[in-house]
Motif scaffolding. Sequence first.
Motif, PDB file in Angstrom:
ATOM      1  N   THR A  58       0.823  -1.207   0.000  1.00  0.00           N
ATOM      2  CA  THR A  58       0.000   0.000   0.000  1.00  0.00           C
ATOM      3  C   THR A  58       0.854   1.253   0.000  1.00  0.00           C
ATOM      4  O   THR A  58       0.624   2.183  -0.791  1.00  0.00           O
ATOM      5  N   VAL A  59       1.840   1.302   0.884  1.00  0.00           N
ATOM      6  CA  VAL A  59       2.685   2.496   0.997  1.00  0.00           C
ATOM      7  C   VAL A  59       3.508   2.704  -0.277  1.00  0.00           C
ATOM      8  O   VAL A  59       3.597   3.830  -0.795  1.00  0.00           O
ATOM      9  N   SER A  70       2.914   5.890  -2.726  1.00  0.00           N
ATOM     10  CA  SER A  70       4.067   6.782  -2.910  1.00  0.00           C
ATOM     11  C   SER A  70       4.456   6.874  -4.378  1.00  0.00           C
ATOM     12  O   SER A  70       4.806   7.951  -4.873  1.00  0.00           O
ATOM     13  N   THR A  71       4.388   5.751  -5.079  1.00  0.00           N
ATOM     14  CA  THR A  71       4.713   5.755  -6.513  1.00  0.00           C
ATOM     15  C   THR A  71       3.716   6.592  -7.291  1.00  0.00           C
ATOM     16  O   THR A  71       4.095   7.347  -8.196  1.00  0.00           O
ATOM     17  N   ALA A  72       2.440   6.448  -6.961  1.00  0.00           N
ATOM     18  CA  ALA A  72       1.402   7.219  -7.659  1.00  0.00           C
ATOM     19  C   ALA A  72       1.667   8.711  -7.533  1.00  0.00           C
ATOM     20  O   ALA A  72       1.557   9.465  -8.512  1.00  0.00           O
ATOM     21  N   ALA A  92      -4.455  -3.252  -4.344  1.00  0.00           N
ATOM     22  CA  ALA A  92      -4.156  -4.604  -3.879  1.00  0.00           C
ATOM     23  C   ALA A  92      -3.724  -4.592  -2.421  1.00  0.00           C
ATOM     24  O   ALA A  92      -4.032  -5.507  -1.652  1.00  0.00           O
ATOM     25  N   GLY A  93      -3.025  -3.526  -2.012  1.00  0.00           N
ATOM     26  CA  GLY A  93      -2.554  -3.440  -0.641  1.00  0.00           C
ATOM     27  C   GLY A  93      -3.663  -3.328   0.382  1.00  0.00           C
ATOM     28  O   GLY A  93      -3.498  -3.743   1.534  1.00  0.00           O
ATOM     29  N   VAL A  94      -4.807  -2.767  -0.013  1.00  0.00           N
ATOM     30  CA  VAL A  94      -5.958  -2.697   0.903  1.00  0.00           C
ATOM     31  C   VAL A  94      -6.947  -3.822   0.603  1.00  0.00           C
ATOM     32  O   VAL A  94      -8.123  -3.734   0.945  1.00  0.00           O
ATOM     33  N   GLY A 129      -4.323   3.185   8.951  1.00  0.00           N
ATOM     34  CA  GLY A 129      -3.415   4.302   8.736  1.00  0.00           C
ATOM     35  C   GLY A 129      -2.848   4.323   7.330  1.00  0.00           C
ATOM     36  O   GLY A 129      -2.811   5.368   6.676  1.00  0.00           O
ATOM     37  N   VAL A 130      -2.399   3.165   6.856  1.00  0.00           N
ATOM     38  CA  VAL A 130      -1.838   3.120   5.503  1.00  0.00           C
ATOM     39  C   VAL A 130      -2.932   3.327   4.459  1.00  0.00           C
ATOM     40  O   VAL A 130      -2.680   3.876   3.382  1.00  0.00           O
ATOM     41  N   GLY A 131      -4.159   2.914   4.778  1.00  0.00           N
ATOM     42  CA  GLY A 131      -5.265   3.161   3.864  1.00  0.00           C
ATOM     43  C   GLY A 131      -5.546   4.642   3.729  1.00  0.00           C
ATOM     44  O   GLY A 131      -5.789   5.147   2.623  1.00  0.00           O
ATOM     45  N   PHE A 132      -5.510   5.358   4.846  1.00  0.00           N
ATOM     46  CA  PHE A 132      -5.722   6.803   4.799  1.00  0.00           C
ATOM     47  C   PHE A 132      -4.583   7.492   4.053  1.00  0.00           C
ATOM     48  O   PHE A 132      -4.801   8.442   3.284  1.00  0.00           O
ATOM     49  N   TYR A 133      -3.346   7.011   4.261  1.00  0.00           N
ATOM     50  CA  TYR A 133      -2.186   7.532   3.531  1.00  0.00           C
ATOM     51  C   TYR A 133      -2.392   7.367   2.028  1.00  0.00           C
ATOM     52  O   TYR A 133      -2.160   8.294   1.242  1.00  0.00           O
ATOM     53  N   ALA A 134      -2.841   6.184   1.619  1.00  0.00           N
ATOM     54  CA  ALA A 134      -3.087   5.931   0.197  1.00  0.00           C
ATOM     55  C   ALA A 134      -4.224   6.800  -0.324  1.00  0.00           C
ATOM     56  O   ALA A 134      -4.169   7.296  -1.455  1.00  0.00           O
TER      57      ALA A 134
END
Length: 684
Positions: A288-289, A293-295, A327-329, A415-420
């Motif tokens: 996810t991160v 970040s790539t996007a 995919a990460g979420v 948290g990582v979902g909100f980051y994404a």
Amino acid sequence: MHTAIVFLPLIGAFVAGLFGRVIGARASEVITTGLLFVSAALSIMTFWDVAINHNALTIPLFAWFDSGLFKAPWALRIDTLTAVMLVVVTVVSSLVHLYSIGYMHHDEHRPRFFSYLSLFTFAMLMLVTADNFVQLFFGWEGVGLASYLLIGFWYERPSANAAAIKAFVVNRVGDFGFALGIMAVFFVFKSVEFDTVFQAAPTVAGKTFHFLSWQVDTLTTICLLLFMGAMGKSAQLLLHTWLPDAMEGPTPVSALIHAATMVTAGVFLACRCSPLFEHAPFALQVVTVVGASTAFFAATVGLVQNDIKRVIAYSTCSQLGYMFFAAGVSAYGAAMFHLFTHAFFKALLFLGAGSVIHAVSDEQDMRKMGGLYTLIPITWGLMAIGTLSLTGFPFTAGFFSKDAIIEHAWMAGSGVGFYAFVLGVGSAFLTSFYSWRLMFMTFHGPHKLSNEALKHVHESPNVMIAPLVVLAVGALIAGFAFKNYFIGKHEHKFWGDSIYVLEHPIGRHDVRRVEMGSLTAQEADRGDEVPAPERAAPESDAGVHAEAEAHPPVLVAFAPTIMMFLGFGFAWFAYLRRPDIPAKTVAAFPTIYAFLLNKWYFDELYDAIFVRPARWLGRLFWKGGDQQIIDGLGPDGVSARVIDATKRFIRLQTGYVYHYAFAMLIGIAVIISFFTYLSVKGGL
């Protein structure tokens, strides 16, 4: 039928590659393109039979590896995930083949080019139909080889050679991790076959192994190694540097490899291995991160690029980031949906850019274009459709798939979902800005081409326009036509056992996961409860929902669309209404502009960390080790002294009898003198 889908492109590659000089360029084009269209037609039939009518199957071909516990048969796995990829690969490849007939008409090496295209398609089809990790690795390396050949097709250009080598080397870094992951899979599961590994995954969840002084989670390690391979192939952050340089290849190569097929192999791998990733929550967080970040990273770099193909290349990198954080979420259906729609509008944009380059005598710098919409209106209209879909204009293909990904990131409740979610929304604004910047700089404003160049601007031939029209239709309707299957009410039936599927009941509820094979189609439609695989509880951050909602807030749902319109407005104002603003902005923020123009200095950083030390070490071994020590003691030392002495002794061998007689007399005199000395000394 299914076997023909895979092997028809290989037949075309052999015919064009081995007999192209005999049968001629035109025959090579017709044969390879015709076989690809047959393969595409069969793929569409397979999609209908497997994905819509739910007739998944596995076709064994022959035994490949069979040594003790290590068994890797060669078989074609045809399920919904494969069927989707078959359609994407064969349809885009067949259209690219057709387009290339017009685009490459001036090239004298067309048989070789079409052979490479078909070889790449075969390798990609082998990858997506693999039934085990070893077979998948064969296709994985096959597309790497074909991409090297195609990127460096114009090998007379040093830049093309350098780009091909760079792509090959960077992918080897990722493939090293991928190979270790496959070895780890066999070591843990005693098998490399998907069914065996995926069914045993729950029994390995939570187990650890001792590494140095740490206890490391087994499945997390395996998934991170597999994801390392996906990062290289799909140009994710840290292993992304090869993708923009790969634009040195012919434009059809960019559309085929770097928009719709090869770069999506990493996303396919993540979705295929979803049964493993679902039991490795930390690995999913990393995915996810990295994806988010790539996007964002690629979108920022795309803002300042001036090469029309490089803008689209960074756009590809950014959109792949969306697929990965989906995919990460655990929204694998949404990731594949965006992969599916992205194939249409991104191939359309790349081929449209090729049409522009073809029209303006191979010019690629957008700063030297402008005002082309009146000269090539068909290309302008088709690229406008691709841009609308890419930016997520309502009811285009990209609107349905990208919005679904951003909503899934919000609903993840972590948290990582909100980051994404935040980076995904920000990237949507940047995507809209740089996409419309491309359109305005290329097609609008005053003409910037020379008068001589303007005389030769022309619309592309029908053989190039026809594929664009087909792709434009897909960019418009693919999202609406298939949303209920990929991410909607038919999602569970559609995907079957091929991937994990998220279920969102109506109303406020925890996101639930439908495990592969755990629900019948009827149970899925009824919404029967299924216990989800164990996963770490999401971290609770301030401002982040502790629970996910089936229906996100209105602002969340409309955020991507709002960003799309804002990006369009800013681009219109900066490049049409007030064209002096970009130059003033660059002058006001030169450091930021240089930072973005130099791609966050990743190339320079890698040069400092890896290239220069490697060059210094190589020079040390060369000059100090090889020349001074090895050569100094060997060829230039003892060996050289022996040779010198030999040369001096050789001078004694003159071939004259009187020389030898004189030497004999001298020798006899020395001997007599020596014995005389001994006798005299003894007598004293």
